[in-house]
Scaffold this motif. Structure first.
Motif, PDB file in Angstrom:
ATOM      1  N   ASN A 173      17.904  -8.185  53.956  1.00 31.41           N
ATOM      2  CA  ASN A 173      16.524  -7.827  54.295  1.00 31.41           C
ATOM      3  C   ASN A 173      15.633  -9.025  54.604  1.00 31.41           C
ATOM      4  OD1 ASN A 173      15.091  -8.802  51.964  1.00 31.41           O
ATOM      5  ND2 ASN A 173      15.633  -6.973  50.807  1.00 31.41           N
ATOM      6  N   GLY A 174      14.443  -8.713  55.071  1.00 24.12           N
ATOM      7  CA  GLY A 174      13.512  -9.728  55.521  1.00 24.12           C
ATOM      8  C   GLY A 174      12.909 -10.563  54.418  1.00 24.12           C
ATOM      9  N   ASN A 175      13.124 -10.183  53.179  1.00 23.94           N
ATOM     10  CA  ASN A 175      12.619 -10.958  52.040  1.00 23.94           C
ATOM     11  C   ASN A 175      13.645 -11.940  51.502  1.00 23.94           C
ATOM     12  OD1 ASN A 175      10.188  -9.427  52.075  1.00 23.94           O
ATOM     13  ND2 ASN A 175      11.194  -7.798  50.907  1.00 23.94           N
ATOM     14  N   GLY A 176      14.797 -12.061  52.177  1.00 21.91           N
ATOM     15  CA  GLY A 176      15.838 -12.974  51.722  1.00 21.91           C
ATOM     16  C   GLY A 176      16.776 -12.372  50.698  1.00 21.91           C
ATOM     17  N   CYS A 177      16.722 -11.060  50.537  1.00 22.08           N
ATOM     18  CA  CYS A 177      17.524 -10.395  49.498  1.00 22.08           C
ATOM     19  C   CYS A 177      18.727  -9.660  50.078  1.00 22.08           C
ATOM     20  CB  CYS A 177      16.669  -9.402  48.720  1.00 22.08           C
ATOM     21  SG  CYS A 177      15.323 -10.166  47.783  1.00 22.08           S
ATOM     22  N   ILE A 178      19.710  -9.448  49.213  1.00 21.12           N
ATOM     23  CA  ILE A 178      20.828  -8.554  49.491  1.00 21.12           C
ATOM     24  C   ILE A 178      20.639  -7.339  48.591  1.00 21.12           C
ATOM     25  CG2 ILE A 178      23.334  -8.267  49.510  1.00 21.12           C
ATOM     26  CD1 ILE A 178      23.485 -11.392  49.388  1.00 21.12           C
ATOM     27  N   ASN A 179      20.458  -6.180  49.182  1.00 21.62           N
ATOM     28  CA  ASN A 179      20.319  -4.941  48.411  1.00 21.62           C
ATOM     29  C   ASN A 179      21.654  -4.206  48.392  1.00 21.62           C
ATOM     30  OD1 ASN A 179      17.447  -5.469  49.669  1.00 21.62           O
ATOM     31  ND2 ASN A 179      17.168  -4.298  47.791  1.00 21.62           N
ATOM     32  N   ILE A 180      22.060  -3.782  47.196  1.00 16.94           N
ATOM     33  CA  ILE A 180      23.355  -3.136  47.027  1.00 16.94           C
ATOM     34  C   ILE A 180      23.144  -1.729  46.486  1.00 16.94           C
ATOM     35  CG2 ILE A 180      25.643  -3.316  45.976  1.00 16.94           C
ATOM     36  CD1 ILE A 180      25.048  -6.294  45.510  1.00 16.94           C
ATOM     37  N   LEU A 181      23.714  -0.748  47.188  1.00 15.76           N
ATOM     38  CA  LEU A 181      23.641   0.654  46.783  1.00 15.76           C
ATOM     39  C   LEU A 181      25.027   1.160  46.438  1.00 15.76           C
ATOM     40  CD1 LEU A 181      21.398   2.047  49.687  1.00 15.76           C
ATOM     41  CD2 LEU A 181      20.637   0.982  47.553  1.00 15.76           C
ATOM     42  N   SER A 182      25.099   2.108  45.518  1.00 13.47           N
ATOM     43  CA  SER A 182      26.369   2.785  45.263  1.00 13.47           C
ATOM     44  C   SER A 182      26.655   3.700  46.446  1.00 13.47           C
ATOM     45  CB  SER A 182      26.297   3.604  43.975  1.00 13.47           C
ATOM     46  OG  SER A 182      25.303   4.632  44.088  1.00 13.47           O
TER      47      SER A 182
END
Length: 365
Positions: A173-182
């Motif tokens: 994402n644009g905030n520098g994060c990696i988002n992980i979903l099940s």
């Protein structure tokens, strides 16, 4: 510190054998390249609203077909993970199209709610995920071609991918994060602060040990899949990292940006193995799934890319979407190391050129 035997051997191999070939592909910028699961075909998607498919023969790529039907730029494409005849394209015309190379026809058109910019196929082949400019990710049943789920995110979604086990879904994402979903529940598992600025791209190692992310901070970070911790960073690029690809054996990682070279690193140490020289920014790279062949596509040869888009935080949405005048077709040249062979004189093609390249060890192509 002394280089490992592997690094020394690979550097010598690259030094002695590396060459590049350019192939005619599109009438405008190539946004995406991808190999079929068997490696027999290479597909490319372009601002010219088409996809092209090439057959890999002994010593060259031969254009097999051009796929028309989209009403806007083809921003990304990918192949079915186990069926070498199917690929899917995502377009700004608010549709995705599934194509079958055996019939050379579109077998399904799926309407979506926004202008699509990224797409991936689940490892089990059952689901296609597509993301649009409004940060909505839609999950589509690959058999019925109907939406299974839809998620609206409150952050800028750049690239999306399943893990190799098909039980987690990753977004940069644009905030520098990696988002992980099940998956398939799509419940948040973790958000990792991966980079201090826009996290642009993500790729998984075919061996299932690592994944890599590229960012606007010009860094590539390598992550342990099981521990979800960063194990090393690669810092040889100076511009935002736009594209990544692991080699078929998981030992090499290619990364590219607006720098006029592609960095090829050893995954386990981060050591530089080679750099592939380019005449302009590179926004898509793809290693062959079985051989040491690297396909990539570049921007205009004169380097006219609006880097201010990145400064404005556009992430992967910063495609150069201005059409080029005087553009007829890409043409082929062959390079050995830094020496570029003669251009085909039977075509009269004004520059700038949109290029599709394959870089390899000479004994493999």
């Amino acid at each position: 510190m002394a280089l490992s035997p592997y690094v020394q051997a690979m550097q010598e191999l690259f030094r002695a054998n590396t060459r590049s070939r350019e192939f005619p592909a599109h009438g405008a910028k190539v946004h995406s390249v991808a190999w079929s699961c068997c490696g027999r075909r290479l597909a490319s998607g372009s601002f010219d609203k088409t996809a092209s498919v090439f057959l890999l023969e002994k010593d060259r790529l031969v254009k097999e077909n051009n796929y028309r039907g989209h009403g806007d730029s083809v921003d990304q494409l990918c192949w079915h993970p186990s069926n070498p005849d199917l690929f899917v394209t995502a377009s700004g015309d608010k549709t995705i199209r599934i194509w079958d190379v055996r019939t050379t026809k579109c077998i399904a058109t799926v309407n979506t709610k926004g202008e699509n910019i990224n797409i991936c196929w689940s490892p089990d082949g059952q689901t296609i995920a597509v993301g649009n400019k409004d940060d909505v990710v839609t999950f589509i049943d690959a058999k019925t071609h109907r939406s299974k789920a839809e998620e609206q995110f409150k952050f800028e979604v750049n690239e999306i991918s399943w893990n190799n086990d098909n039980n987690m879904f990753f977004l940069t994402n644009g905030n520098g994060c990696i988002n992980i979903l099940s998956y398939p529940e799509l419940k948040p598992i973790q958000s990792i602060n991966a980079h201090p600025s826009n996290c642009i791209c993500i790729k998984f190692d075919p061996m299932g040990k690592y994944f890599a992310t590229g960012s606007a901070d010009a860094l590539v970070s390598l992550w342990d899949v099981d521990e979800l911790v960063c194990v090393r960073c690669f810092s040889r690029l100076d511009w935002p990292v736009r594209t990544l690809s692991f080699s078929h054996d998981g030992k090499m990682l290619a990364s590219a940006s607006e720098d006029h070279f592609i960095d090829i690193a050893e995954v386990e140490t981060g050591e530089k193995l080679w750099e592939v020289q380019c005449e302009s920014p590179t926004f898509t790279v793809a290693w062959h799934p079985k051989r040491p062949l690297l396909a990539f596509a570049c921007d205009d040869k004169d380097g006219k890319y609006d880097s201010s888009r990145e400064a404005a935080g556009q992430g992967t949405r910063g495609h150069n979407t201005s059409p080029r005048s005087g553009m007829e077709e890409c043409l082929v040249s062959i390079g050995w190391g830094k020496d570029v062979g003669p251009l085909l004189t039977c075509l009269s093609v004004p520059s700038p050129l949109s290029q599709l390249h394959v870089c390899c060890s000479q004994k493999h192509l």
